[in-house]
Design a protein around this motif. Structure first.
Motif, PDB file in Angstrom:
ATOM      1  N   ALA A  97       5.809   9.816   9.343  1.00 46.21           N
ATOM      2  CA  ALA A  97       5.647   8.494   9.752  1.00 46.21           C
ATOM      3  C   ALA A  97       4.712   7.783   9.187  1.00 46.21           C
ATOM      4  O   ALA A  97       4.132   6.620   9.481  1.00 46.21           O
ATOM      5  CB  ALA A  97       5.409   8.501  11.424  1.00 46.21           C
ATOM      6  N   TYR A  98       3.813   8.220   8.210  1.00 39.56           N
ATOM      7  CA  TYR A  98       2.566   7.579   7.800  1.00 39.56           C
ATOM      8  C   TYR A  98       2.822   6.460   7.065  1.00 39.56           C
ATOM      9  O   TYR A  98       3.908   6.245   6.636  1.00 39.56           O
ATOM     10  CB  TYR A  98       1.903   8.704   6.860  1.00 39.56           C
ATOM     11  N   VAL A  99       2.007   5.733   7.065  1.00 35.32           N
ATOM     12  CA  VAL A  99       2.019   4.546   6.370  1.00 35.32           C
ATOM     13  C   VAL A  99       1.028   4.060   5.354  1.00 35.32           C
ATOM     14  O   VAL A  99      -0.315   4.302   5.781  1.00 35.32           O
ATOM     15  CB  VAL A  99       1.806   3.183   7.557  1.00 35.32           C
ATOM     16  N   GLN A 100       1.311   3.734   4.220  1.00 35.52           N
ATOM     17  CA  GLN A 100       0.421   3.390   3.132  1.00 35.52           C
ATOM     18  C   GLN A 100      -0.039   2.121   3.451  1.00 35.52           C
ATOM     19  O   GLN A 100       0.981   1.291   3.485  1.00 35.52           O
ATOM     20  CB  GLN A 100       0.720   3.680   1.707  1.00 35.52           C
ATOM     21  N   SER A 101      -1.460   1.461   3.255  1.00 39.98           N
ATOM     22  CA  SER A 101      -1.722   0.348   3.239  1.00 39.98           C
ATOM     23  C   SER A 101      -1.243  -0.681   1.977  1.00 39.98           C
ATOM     24  O   SER A 101      -0.707   0.029   0.883  1.00 39.98           O
ATOM     25  CB  SER A 101      -3.351   0.106   3.350  1.00 39.98           C
ATOM     26  N   ARG A 102      -0.919  -1.729   2.128  1.00 40.69           N
ATOM     27  CA  ARG A 102      -0.490  -2.691   1.141  1.00 40.69           C
ATOM     28  C   ARG A 102      -1.510  -3.814   0.969  1.00 40.69           C
ATOM     29  O   ARG A 102      -2.294  -4.248   1.692  1.00 40.69           O
ATOM     30  CB  ARG A 102       0.817  -3.183   1.639  1.00 40.69           C
ATOM     31  N   THR A 103      -1.356  -4.330  -0.224  1.00 39.37           N
ATOM     32  CA  THR A 103      -2.241  -5.510  -0.429  1.00 39.37           C
ATOM     33  C   THR A 103      -1.770  -6.699   0.082  1.00 39.37           C
ATOM     34  O   THR A 103      -0.559  -6.854   0.411  1.00 39.37           O
ATOM     35  CB  THR A 103      -2.559  -5.796  -2.170  1.00 39.37           C
TER      36      THR A 103
ATOM     37  N   ALA B   9       1.546  -4.703  -2.763  1.00 36.53           N
ATOM     38  CA  ALA B   9       1.577  -3.387  -3.385  1.00 36.53           C
ATOM     39  C   ALA B   9       0.754  -2.210  -2.595  1.00 36.53           C
ATOM     40  O   ALA B   9       0.087  -2.622  -1.701  1.00 36.53           O
ATOM     41  CB  ALA B   9       0.526  -3.631  -4.854  1.00 36.53           C
ATOM     42  N   LEU B  10       1.320  -1.059  -2.883  1.00 36.42           N
ATOM     43  CA  LEU B  10       0.733  -0.012  -1.933  1.00 36.42           C
ATOM     44  C   LEU B  10      -0.589   0.411  -2.562  1.00 36.42           C
ATOM     45  O   LEU B  10      -0.895   0.400  -3.632  1.00 36.42           O
ATOM     46  CB  LEU B  10       1.650   1.275  -2.360  1.00 36.42           C
ATOM     47  N   THR B  11      -1.586   0.600  -1.773  1.00 42.08           N
ATOM     48  CA  THR B  11      -2.841   0.645  -2.093  1.00 42.08           C
ATOM     49  C   THR B  11      -3.266   2.560  -2.122  1.00 42.08           C
ATOM     50  O   THR B  11      -2.982   3.026  -1.609  1.00 42.08           O
ATOM     51  CB  THR B  11      -3.972   0.102  -1.230  1.00 42.08           C
ATOM     52  N   GLU B  12      -3.868   2.667  -3.500  1.00 44.94           N
ATOM     53  CA  GLU B  12      -4.574   3.846  -3.577  1.00 44.94           C
ATOM     54  C   GLU B  12      -5.459   3.788  -4.609  1.00 44.94           C
ATOM     55  O   GLU B  12      -5.671   2.978  -5.402  1.00 44.94           O
ATOM     56  CB  GLU B  12      -3.512   5.038  -3.818  1.00 44.94           C
ATOM     57  N   TRP B  13      -6.182   5.086  -4.816  1.00 44.98           N
ATOM     58  CA  TRP B  13      -7.309   5.107  -5.750  1.00 44.98           C
ATOM     59  C   TRP B  13      -6.604   5.611  -7.134  1.00 44.98           C
ATOM     60  O   TRP B  13      -5.665   6.482  -6.906  1.00 44.98           O
ATOM     61  CB  TRP B  13      -8.517   6.158  -5.308  1.00 44.98           C
ATOM     62  N   ASN B  14      -7.055   5.070  -8.287  1.00 46.02           N
ATOM     63  CA  ASN B  14      -6.733   5.702  -9.529  1.00 46.02           C
ATOM     64  C   ASN B  14      -7.871   6.581 -10.065  1.00 46.02           C
ATOM     65  O   ASN B  14      -8.229   6.505 -11.359  1.00 46.02           O
ATOM     66  CB  ASN B  14      -6.538   4.380 -10.408  1.00 46.02           C
TER      67      ASN B  14
ATOM     68  N   GLY C 130      -6.534   4.589   1.564  1.00 43.29           N
ATOM     69  CA  GLY C 130      -5.554   3.624   1.464  1.00 43.29           C
ATOM     70  C   GLY C 130      -4.375   3.977   2.554  1.00 43.29           C
ATOM     71  O   GLY C 130      -3.131   3.509   2.427  1.00 43.29           O
ATOM     72  N   PHE C 131      -4.608   4.534   3.794  1.00 36.85           N
ATOM     73  CA  PHE C 131      -3.717   4.599   4.749  1.00 36.85           C
ATOM     74  C   PHE C 131      -3.794   3.647   5.775  1.00 36.85           C
ATOM     75  O   PHE C 131      -4.885   3.365   6.280  1.00 36.85           O
ATOM     76  CB  PHE C 131      -3.774   6.110   5.251  1.00 36.85           C
ATOM     77  N   ASP C 132      -2.724   3.228   6.158  1.00 35.60           N
ATOM     78  CA  ASP C 132      -2.792   2.420   7.451  1.00 35.60           C
ATOM     79  C   ASP C 132      -2.265   3.254   8.719  1.00 35.60           C
ATOM     80  O   ASP C 132      -2.255   4.412   8.491  1.00 35.60           O
ATOM     81  CB  ASP C 132      -1.638   1.395   7.303  1.00 35.60           C
TER      82      ASP C 132
ATOM     83  N   CYS D 201      -1.233  14.347   0.709  1.00 37.52           N
ATOM     84  CA  CYS D 201      -0.659  15.016  -0.391  1.00 37.52           C
ATOM     85  C   CYS D 201       0.464  14.165  -1.194  1.00 37.52           C
ATOM     86  O   CYS D 201       0.558  14.292  -2.345  1.00 37.52           O
ATOM     87  CB  CYS D 201       0.216  16.322   0.213  1.00 37.52           C
ATOM     88  N   GLU D 202       1.233  13.552  -0.468  1.00 38.77           N
ATOM     89  CA  GLU D 202       2.477  12.810  -1.200  1.00 38.77           C
ATOM     90  C   GLU D 202       1.939  11.671  -2.021  1.00 38.77           C
ATOM     91  O   GLU D 202       2.405  11.227  -3.077  1.00 38.77           O
ATOM     92  CB  GLU D 202       3.555  12.153  -0.182  1.00 38.77           C
ATOM     93  N   ILE D 203       0.699  11.141  -1.430  1.00 36.86           N
ATOM     94  CA  ILE D 203       0.308   9.951  -2.503  1.00 36.86           C
ATOM     95  C   ILE D 203      -0.867  10.273  -3.345  1.00 36.86           C
ATOM     96  O   ILE D 203      -0.921   9.949  -4.555  1.00 36.86           O
ATOM     97  CB  ILE D 203      -0.395   8.948  -1.439  1.00 36.86           C
TER      98      ILE D 203
END
Ligand SMILES: [Zn+2]
Length: 255
Positions: free
Chosen positions: A19-25, A30-35, A177-179, A211-213
């Motif tokens: 059910a997890y939610v990735q934050s968006r800009t 856009a989905l947010t995450e560290w590079n 980056g998770f909501d 793990c998925e992100i």
């Protein structure tokens, strides 16, 4: 956004999907995450009224630990010491290349909802360019803790106090980056009560998110960057920094 996700799950017939939610800009969605897999942070030198500075340093490290101990991702987080600029929020929140954890003990310095136990401000690129390879890349994240709440740092959490690790493990999820997730037993659930400490430990939903992100770098396709050439706030190079604010709400209103 949660509603959209639920609809998708029904369509797929995936009853036990995460059910997890990735934050968006904000603009490009856009989905947010560290590079990067190396994140550094500092702790505001003012510290907390509820514990000494060494305890605070240890508690913050322990709040990153549940994420970092997941073997699916090789992430490193390094504490670079206290800040040296006092308690001025203007100097530390937003994109300044320093990720900070700060207690707001003075009410006048808490600029968020009074029922928020803590708030994480995430800076990200709305489009690629400048320091970002992709829209949604997180470039700075700052965690503010609301000093109006009484915090505890011990292994056993008194019923009338808020467990700092419970709070910060959740905020670290926002930093990553998770909501908020609709899963009530997850660390990334939106609210917490006094005496609660179950968010210290990641639930399956949180682990799946991490793990998925982060098992891959930028698995998502870059979004069309045509909509991010907004005038005004774009630094040189035409890229635009957006801000996302997410917090942990107190279940019980403080007095
Ligand atoms: Zn939150």
């Amino acid at each position: 956004m949660i509603r959209v996700w639920l609809a998708a799950v029904v369509l797929l017939g995936a009853v036990d999907a995460s059910a997890y939610v990735q934050s968006r800009t904000k603009k490009a969605e856009a989905l947010t995450e560290w590079n990067t897999r190396l994140i550094t942070y500092r702790i505001n030198e003012v510290g907390s009224d509820d514990m000494d500075f060494d305890t605070l340093v240890a508690q913050v490290a322990l709040s990153f630990a549940p994420w970092l101990e997941q073997s699916c991702v090789e992430m490193e987080v390094v504490y670079e010491g206290p800040t040296a600029h006092g308690a001025d929020p203007e100097k530390e929140i937003g994109y300044d290349k320093v990720n900070v954890v700060v207690f707001r003990e003075q009410e006048a310095l808490w600029l968020h909802d009074e029922n928020a136990v803590a708030v994480t401000t995430v800076s990200f690129c709305e489009g690629k360019g400048g320091v970002c390879d992709r829209a949604g890349e997180i470039i700075d994240a700052d965690i503010e803790v609301n000093g109006a709440f009484p915090f505890a740092a011990g292994d056993i959490t008194p019923r009338a106090r808020f467990d700092l690790r419970n709070t910060l493990t959740h905020e670290v999820g926002h930093l990553l980056g998770f909501d908020h997730t609709p899963e009530e037993d997850a660390t990334m659930y939106a609210s917490a009560g006094p005496g609660e400490n179950n968010k210290r430990t990641l639930a399956r939903d949180d682990i799946l998110a991490y793990c998925e992100i982060y098992a891959t770098i930028f698995a998502e396709e870059p979004v069309d960057e045509g909509c991010v050439a907004a005038p005004g706030r774009a630094p040189s190079g035409g890229w635009l920094v957006g801000l996302g604010l997410l917090g942990l709400a107190a279940l019980r209103r403080r007095r």
